[in-house]
Design an enzyme around this catalytic site. Sequence first.
Site, PDB file in Angstrom:
ATOM      1  N   ASP A 209     -29.368  -6.807 -52.347  1.00  0.00           N
ATOM      2  CA  ASP A 209     -29.755  -6.186 -51.074  1.00  0.00           C
ATOM      3  C   ASP A 209     -30.366  -4.826 -51.385  1.00  0.00           C
ATOM      4  O   ASP A 209     -30.485  -4.428 -52.550  1.00  0.00           O
ATOM      5  CB  ASP A 209     -28.540  -6.028 -50.154  1.00  0.00           C
ATOM      6  CG  ASP A 209     -28.914  -6.041 -48.668  1.00  0.00           C
ATOM      7  OD1 ASP A 209     -30.002  -5.522 -48.318  1.00  0.00           O
ATOM      8  OD2 ASP A 209     -28.127  -6.550 -47.853  1.00  0.00           O
ATOM      9  N   GLY A 234     -32.928  -4.414 -54.474  1.00  0.00           N
ATOM     10  CA  GLY A 234     -34.309  -4.850 -54.497  1.00  0.00           C
ATOM     11  C   GLY A 234     -34.807  -5.205 -53.118  1.00  0.00           C
ATOM     12  O   GLY A 234     -34.118  -5.005 -52.109  1.00  0.00           O
ATOM     13  N   ASP A 235     -36.005  -5.754 -53.083  1.00  0.00           N
ATOM     14  CA  ASP A 235     -36.683  -6.102 -51.838  1.00  0.00           C
ATOM     15  C   ASP A 235     -36.918  -7.603 -51.822  1.00  0.00           C
ATOM     16  O   ASP A 235     -37.697  -8.131 -52.616  1.00  0.00           O
ATOM     17  CB  ASP A 235     -38.018  -5.351 -51.773  1.00  0.00           C
ATOM     18  CG  ASP A 235     -38.804  -5.650 -50.508  1.00  0.00           C
ATOM     19  OD1 ASP A 235     -38.344  -6.464 -49.689  1.00  0.00           O
ATOM     20  OD2 ASP A 235     -39.901  -5.070 -50.355  1.00  0.00           O
ATOM     21  N   PHE A 236     -36.242  -8.317 -50.914  1.00  0.00           N
ATOM     22  CA  PHE A 236     -36.384  -9.785 -50.910  1.00  0.00           C
ATOM     23  C   PHE A 236     -37.756 -10.253 -50.441  1.00  0.00           C
ATOM     24  O   PHE A 236     -38.089 -11.428 -50.552  1.00  0.00           O
ATOM     25  CB  PHE A 236     -35.275 -10.487 -50.137  1.00  0.00           C
ATOM     26  CG  PHE A 236     -34.990  -9.988 -48.733  1.00  0.00           C
ATOM     27  CD1 PHE A 236     -35.993  -9.670 -47.835  1.00  0.00           C
ATOM     28  CD2 PHE A 236     -33.666  -9.865 -48.314  1.00  0.00           C
ATOM     29  CE1 PHE A 236     -35.710  -9.246 -46.552  1.00  0.00           C
ATOM     30  CE2 PHE A 236     -33.367  -9.441 -47.014  1.00  0.00           C
ATOM     31  CZ  PHE A 236     -34.397  -9.135 -46.136  1.00  0.00           C
ATOM     32  N   HIS A 254     -32.624 -14.304 -39.068  1.00  0.00           N
ATOM     33  CA  HIS A 254     -32.749 -13.983 -37.640  1.00  0.00           C
ATOM     34  C   HIS A 254     -33.286 -12.571 -37.399  1.00  0.00           C
ATOM     35  O   HIS A 254     -33.634 -12.227 -36.275  1.00  0.00           O
ATOM     36  CB  HIS A 254     -31.422 -14.211 -36.901  1.00  0.00           C
ATOM     37  CG  HIS A 254     -30.371 -13.182 -37.136  1.00  0.00           C
ATOM     38  ND1 HIS A 254     -29.228 -13.128 -36.356  1.00  0.00           N
ATOM     39  CD2 HIS A 254     -30.251 -12.162 -38.031  1.00  0.00           C
ATOM     40  CE1 HIS A 254     -28.467 -12.127 -36.762  1.00  0.00           C
ATOM     41  NE2 HIS A 254     -29.067 -11.535 -37.779  1.00  0.00           N
TER      42      HIS A 254
END
Length: 344
Positions: A209, A234-236, A254
Site C-alpha cells: 500500500d 508503492g503505487d498499484f 470500489h
Amino acid sequence: MDTTDGRDIAGEPDITGQLIEHALGHLFSAALRTAARCRVPDLLAAGPRGAAELAEATGTDAGHLRRVLRYLATRGVFREDETGAFHLTPAADALRLDVEHSQHAAVLMLTDPTFLRTSAGLEETVRKAGPSFERIFGEPLFAHLAKDPELRELFDSGMTSLSARVDAVVARTYPFPGQGRVVDVGGGRGGLLLAVLRGHPGLAGVLFDQTPAVSSHVLAGDEAVRGRWSAESGDFFTEVPGGGDLYVLKHVLHDWPDEDCLRILRNCRAAMARDARVIVVESVLPEGNAPHPGKAMDLAMAAVVNGQERTREEFAALLAAAGLRLTRVLPTAAFPSVVEAVAA
C-alpha cells in the site's frame, strides 16, 4: 390525522410521516455520533442507567441526552425500559471501545463533518457525474488525506474499525491455500493479511500500500506470523509485487471508476504466478429492490471518490476486460462477498 401507529384515519400508510422521517435521516447520523463521542455505550457496559446518571457521567444535559437516546432506541441502538433506564443492544454494544471488532472509530469516521458535507453535495455529484468531495475541498480524497495528518489518522482508524469483523469473517470463509504467497494489494494496515496468516500457518504474505498506511501496519507485533510477512510501499496503478499465488483486493476497487480498476487488475494479472488467483472483497449488489448496505455505500463512493459498488455481472465484465475470469462469488457473514477470479 392520527399517525401514532404509522397509518392515517383511513387505514392507509402515513406517507407524510415516513417522508419526514426519511428527510430527517441526517439527524440519525448526528445522534449516533453524539452517543459514540459521549461514550454512552461504554457507560452502559455494567448495566442500564437513566439519562440523569448518564448525563452526569458525560457532562451533558440530561433532558437533551435522553432525547438523543430515545431517538436512537427507535432504530435499535439502545433500548429504553419502562423506568426510563437505557440498555445496551447488540448495535450499541458494537460501539463500545473495549469490545472485539469495535465500530466506534468507523462511526466517528463515517459521521465526520468532512464526509457529511460531501454527502450533502450529492445532488451536484448526480448533475455533474463527479465526486462532490473534490469540488468542496479542491482536490481528490487521497491527495487531501496526504496533506491532513489528523484526517488521515481518522480515516485509517475508521477503515481499520470498519474492516475488523470483515477481516475475521473473510479469513474464515474463503478457502485459502495451505501454502503459497498472498499479496494484499492496497491492504492498509494489514488487518486482513494478519487474520489470514494467523489462520493459515503455511502461508507467507506481502502487505502492499502507500507509505502512510504501511508505516503503521499491525503485522510486526504478532508472534504467530513472525518471519512470514513483508511490507512494501508503492503505487498499484504502476505495478504490484510479483510472484504471488493469491492477490487480494479488499475494499479497493470500489474506490475507483472502471478505467482505474482495470489498471489495478491488469497489474495484478501481469504479476500473478502460474495458476494464481485474485480475490476481490467487496459488496456485491443484489438486483432489484432488495436492501443491502452496499447500496448506501455506493452513493458514498460516488460522492467521495467517484467510485462505485458493483453487481456480479459488473464484476464479471470488469474482470474479463483485465484478462481474468470470474469463477465464483462467496457470500460471507459480513456485508461484503468474496469474488474469485483466475487468469482467462
